[in-house]
Write an enzyme that holds these catalytic residues in place. Structure first.
Site, PDB file in Angstrom:
ATOM      1  N   ASP A  24     -11.726 -15.261  -6.130  1.00 28.52           N
ATOM      2  CA  ASP A  24     -12.628 -15.339  -7.271  1.00 28.52           C
ATOM      3  C   ASP A  24     -11.710 -15.524  -8.493  1.00 28.52           C
ATOM      4  O   ASP A  24     -10.522 -15.249  -8.402  1.00 28.52           O
ATOM      5  CB  ASP A  24     -13.394 -14.009  -7.345  1.00 28.52           C
ATOM      6  CG  ASP A  24     -14.118 -13.810  -8.647  1.00 28.52           C
ATOM      7  OD1 ASP A  24     -14.913 -14.691  -8.979  1.00 28.52           O
ATOM      8  OD2 ASP A  24     -13.899 -12.783  -9.311  1.00 28.52           O
ATOM      9  N   ASP A  49     -13.693  -9.347  -7.459  1.00 22.66           N
ATOM     10  CA  ASP A  49     -13.846  -8.096  -8.207  1.00 22.66           C
ATOM     11  C   ASP A  49     -15.276  -7.582  -8.117  1.00 22.66           C
ATOM     12  O   ASP A  49     -15.613  -6.558  -8.694  1.00 22.66           O
ATOM     13  CB  ASP A  49     -13.427  -8.261  -9.676  1.00 22.66           C
ATOM     14  CG  ASP A  49     -14.299  -9.270 -10.409  1.00 22.66           C
ATOM     15  OD1 ASP A  49     -15.111  -9.939  -9.752  1.00 22.66           O
ATOM     16  OD2 ASP A  49     -14.164  -9.391 -11.635  1.00 22.66           O
ATOM     17  N   ASP A  60     -19.964 -11.370  -7.026  1.00 19.82           N
ATOM     18  CA  ASP A  60     -19.501 -11.859  -5.730  1.00 19.82           C
ATOM     19  C   ASP A  60     -19.536 -10.828  -4.606  1.00 19.82           C
ATOM     20  O   ASP A  60     -18.954 -11.041  -3.551  1.00 19.82           O
ATOM     21  CB  ASP A  60     -18.124 -12.538  -5.845  1.00 19.82           C
ATOM     22  CG  ASP A  60     -17.092 -11.674  -6.520  1.00 19.82           C
ATOM     23  OD1 ASP A  60     -17.211 -10.451  -6.411  1.00 19.82           O
ATOM     24  OD2 ASP A  60     -16.182 -12.216  -7.149  1.00 19.82           O
TER      25      ASP A  60
HETATM   26  P1  ADP Z   1     -16.131 -15.636 -11.882  1.00 26.89           P
HETATM   27  O1  ADP Z   1     -16.802 -16.297 -10.759  1.00 26.89           O
HETATM   28  O2  ADP Z   1     -15.026 -16.499 -12.461  1.00 26.89           O
HETATM   29  O3  ADP Z   1     -15.623 -14.269 -11.580  1.00 26.89           O
HETATM   30  P2  ADP Z   1     -18.662 -14.802 -13.075  1.00 26.89           P
HETATM   31  O4  ADP Z   1     -19.454 -15.250 -11.895  1.00 26.89           O
HETATM   32  O5  ADP Z   1     -18.497 -13.345 -13.276  1.00 26.89           O
HETATM   33  O6  ADP Z   1     -17.202 -15.513 -13.076  1.00 26.89           O
HETATM   34  O7  ADP Z   1     -19.301 -15.424 -14.384  1.00 26.89           O
HETATM   35  C1  ADP Z   1     -19.490 -16.795 -14.473  1.00 26.89           C
HETATM   36  C2  ADP Z   1     -19.830 -17.238 -15.867  1.00 26.89           C
HETATM   37  O8  ADP Z   1     -21.118 -16.759 -16.237  1.00 26.89           O
HETATM   38  C3  ADP Z   1     -18.882 -16.737 -16.927  1.00 26.89           C
HETATM   39  O9  ADP Z   1     -17.772 -17.595 -17.084  1.00 26.89           O
HETATM   40  C4  ADP Z   1     -19.770 -16.711 -18.166  1.00 26.89           C
HETATM   41  O10 ADP Z   1     -19.815 -17.988 -18.742  1.00 26.89           O
HETATM   42  C5  ADP Z   1     -21.145 -16.400 -17.609  1.00 26.89           C
HETATM   43  N1  ADP Z   1     -21.477 -14.979 -17.706  1.00 26.89           N
HETATM   44  C6  ADP Z   1     -21.692 -14.119 -16.689  1.00 26.89           C
HETATM   45  N2  ADP Z   1     -22.008 -12.900 -17.126  1.00 26.89           N
HETATM   46  C7  ADP Z   1     -21.944 -12.963 -18.470  1.00 26.89           C
HETATM   47  C8  ADP Z   1     -22.149 -12.015 -19.534  1.00 26.89           C
HETATM   48  N3  ADP Z   1     -22.438 -10.751 -19.298  1.00 26.89           N
HETATM   49  N4  ADP Z   1     -22.015 -12.456 -20.800  1.00 26.89           N
HETATM   50  C9  ADP Z   1     -21.711 -13.727 -21.074  1.00 26.89           C
HETATM   51  N5  ADP Z   1     -21.499 -14.657 -20.134  1.00 26.89           N
HETATM   52  C10 ADP Z   1     -21.618 -14.299 -18.860  1.00 26.89           C
HETATM   53 MG    MG Z   2     -15.330 -12.267 -11.013  1.00 30.75          MG
END
Ligand code: ADP
Ligand code: MG
Length: 367
Positions: free
Chosen positions: A54, A261, A265
Site C-alpha cells: 500500500d 496500514d 485496505d
Molecule cells: P493509500 O491507498 O495510498 O493508502 P487511501 O486509500 O488511504 O490511500 O486514500 C486514497 C485517497 O483518498 C487519498 O490520497 C486522498 O486523496 C483521499 N482520502 C481518503 N481519506 C481522506 C480523508 N480523510 N481526507 C481527505 N482525503 C482523503
Molecule cells: Mg494506506
C-alpha cells in the site's frame, strides 16, 4: 531385535523438532520486531512470490506537510511547493480551519496532518454529521455549513466544479455548501528504508513487487520510479484494491503478501495469502486482521520476515531429512543384526537432541 526396532521407530525427533523449529522461527522474528501470529504464516511467507505494498503510511511516512493553500482565485498552474510553513492569508487560514474541523474525527494520515498544520485547538462541538468515504474524503457540517474535503473523486461524486492542479502532491479539495472553495497541497515522503526494502526483496528473487494506492496515478507512478517498482497502480478505491488482489490470486501458485496500514485496505490484508500490517501507524483493524505485524513500521522488515520464513523452512527440512535418514539407516542395520540397542538409542534420543539444537539455532541467527 524387536526392541531395537521399537526404540528406533519412536518418532520423537520429528514430533518435537518440527514444531520447535517453527516456534524458534516465531521467536527469532519477534526479536527482529516482527510479530508472526502462527507457524503457517511463517511457512506461507517462505513461499511468497509477489509482494504488494500500500502507499500512504506503508511505503511513505504518512506524515503530510501542508505545502500550499490555494483559494479559487489563485493564478492557475502556479502552485509553488514551499517548504516549511508559509504565511497564509486570512482566507487561506479559513480554508485550513474548515478542512481541519471537517477532518477532526478521522484517523487518516491526511486528516491528522491537516489538524497538525492548523495547529490551534479544534472545537469538535462545531462539527456534526460527519461522513467519511473511503478513498474519497470526508463530508461534515461545520458551523452549519456543509464542508466536503477530499480528492477529485469526491468532488465529482458531489458534482462540484473543482479546479485541476498539475503539481505533484496529494491534493485535498475543499467545497463549502456545494461551492468550490480551493485546495490544499500536501506532500508525503517515502520512508527512509523504502528503497532498501525493494532492493532486499529483489535480492530474495521476488521480482513481482507492486504498489497499490488510492492516491493519484501520477504520484504513485513517480514514487514507483523513485523506488524501482515498475508496477505502480493509483486511483484505486478500497474495492479496486480487492479486485486487483483477486486478479492476482487467479493464479493459485502465486503466493501474495500484502503490506498495508489498514486504512482502506483491511479487506485486502485479510484476503491475501499473508497480510502484513504496520504496527505503529496501522489501524487497530489492520493489526487485528493481519497475519504478521511489523512493530516499527519499517517496510524493509518484510524482506527480513521472508528471510526468517525461508530459514525456518530450511531447518525444518534439515531436521526431517536428518531424522528419517538416520532412522532408516539404523533400522536397516538393526534388521540385519549389526545395530544394537546403543545405536537404537542414538537413532532415537541422539537424533532428537541434534534436531532440537538445530531448531534453536534460528534464534541465535542474525537476519
Ligand atoms: P493509500 O491507498 O495510498 O493508502 P487511501 O486509500 O488511504 O490511500 O486514500 C486514497 C485517497 O483518498 C487519498 O490520497 C486522498 O486523496 C483521499 N482520502 C481518503 N481519506 C481522506 C480523508 N480523510 N481526507 C481527505 N482525503 C482523503
Ligand atoms: Mg494506506
Amino acid at each position: 531385535r524387536a526392541l531395537t526396532f521399537l526404540v528406533i521407530s519412536c518418532p520423537c525427533a520429528l514430533v518435537i523438532s518440527i514444531p520447535l523449529s517453527f516456534f524458534a522461527g516465531i521467536g527469532g522474528a519477534s526479536a527482529e520486531g516482527v510479530l508472526v501470529k502462527g507457524s503457517n504464516y511463517l511457512e506461507a511467507l517462505a513461499g511468497t512470490r509477489t509482494v504488494v505494498f500500500d502507499k500512504t503510511g506503508t511505503i511513505t511516512q504518512g506524515v503530510f506537510e501542508v505545502c500550499g493553500i490555494h483559494g479559487t482565485n489563485c493564478a492557475s498552474g502556479s502552485c509553488p511547493v514551499e517548504s516549511g510553513h508559509p504565511v497564509y492569508t486570512k482566507k487561506e487560514e479559513q480554508l485550513l480551519e474548515y478542512a481541519a474541523l471537517a477532518e477532526c474525527h478521522s484517523t487518516h494520515p491526511i486528516s491528522i496532518s491537516l489538524q497538525k498544520a492548523y495547529g490551534k485547538k479544534l472545537d469538535v462541538d462545531r462539527v456534526t454529521d460527519v461522513q467519511e468515504i473511503g478513498g474519497h474524503g470526508v463530508i461534515a457540517t461545520v458551523d452549519g455549513h456543509r464542508v466536503a474535503a477530499g480528492n477529485d473523486k469526491l468532488m465529482k461524486k458531489e458534482k462540484i466544479a473543482y479546479r485541476n492542479c498539475s503539481c505533484t502532491g496529494t491534493i485535498v479539495h475543499l467545497a463549502v455548501d456545494g461551492v468550490y472553495a480551493g485546495y490544499l497541497l500536501l506532500s508525503d515522503t517515502p520512508k527512509e528504508d523504502a528503497i532498501t526494502a525493494v532492493k532486499e526483496l529483489k535480492t530474495l528473487n521476488i521480482d513481482n513487487i507492486q504498489i497499490l494506492s488510492g492516491d493519484k496515478q501520477a504520484i504513485v507512478s513517480k514514487l514507483g520510479t523513485e523506488l524501482g517498482i515498475s508496477q505502480a497502480y493509483g486511483d484505486l478505491l478500497p474495492e479496486g484494491k480487492v479486485a486487483h488482489i483477486e486478479a492476482l490470486k487467479t493464479n493459485p501458485s502465486n503466493r501474495i503478501a500484502f503490506v498495508g496500514d489498514g486504512i482502506n485496505d483491511a479487506p485486502v490484508l485479510a484476503m491475501s495469502n499473508v497480510g502484513i500490517a504496520m504496527g505503529g501507524l496501522g489501524s487497530d483493524a489492520a493489526i487485528e486482521t493481519a497475519d504478521i505485524v511489523i512493530q516499527n513500521d519499517q517496510p524493509a522488515k518484510v524482506a527480513t520476515a521472508i528471510r526468517i520464513g525461508r530459514a525456518t523452512r530450511r531447518i525444518v527440512w534439515e531436521n526431517i531429512i536428518l531424522a528419517f535418514g538416520v532412522k532408516f539407516a539404523v533400522l536397516l542395520l538393526g534388521a540385519i543384526g549389526i545395530a544394537t540397542m546403543w545405536e537404537a538409542v542414538f537413532a532415537d534420543v541422539g537424533v532428537a537432541l541434534i534436531a532440537i539444537l538445530n531448531a534453536i539455532r534460528i534464534q541465535k541467527k542474525k537476519f
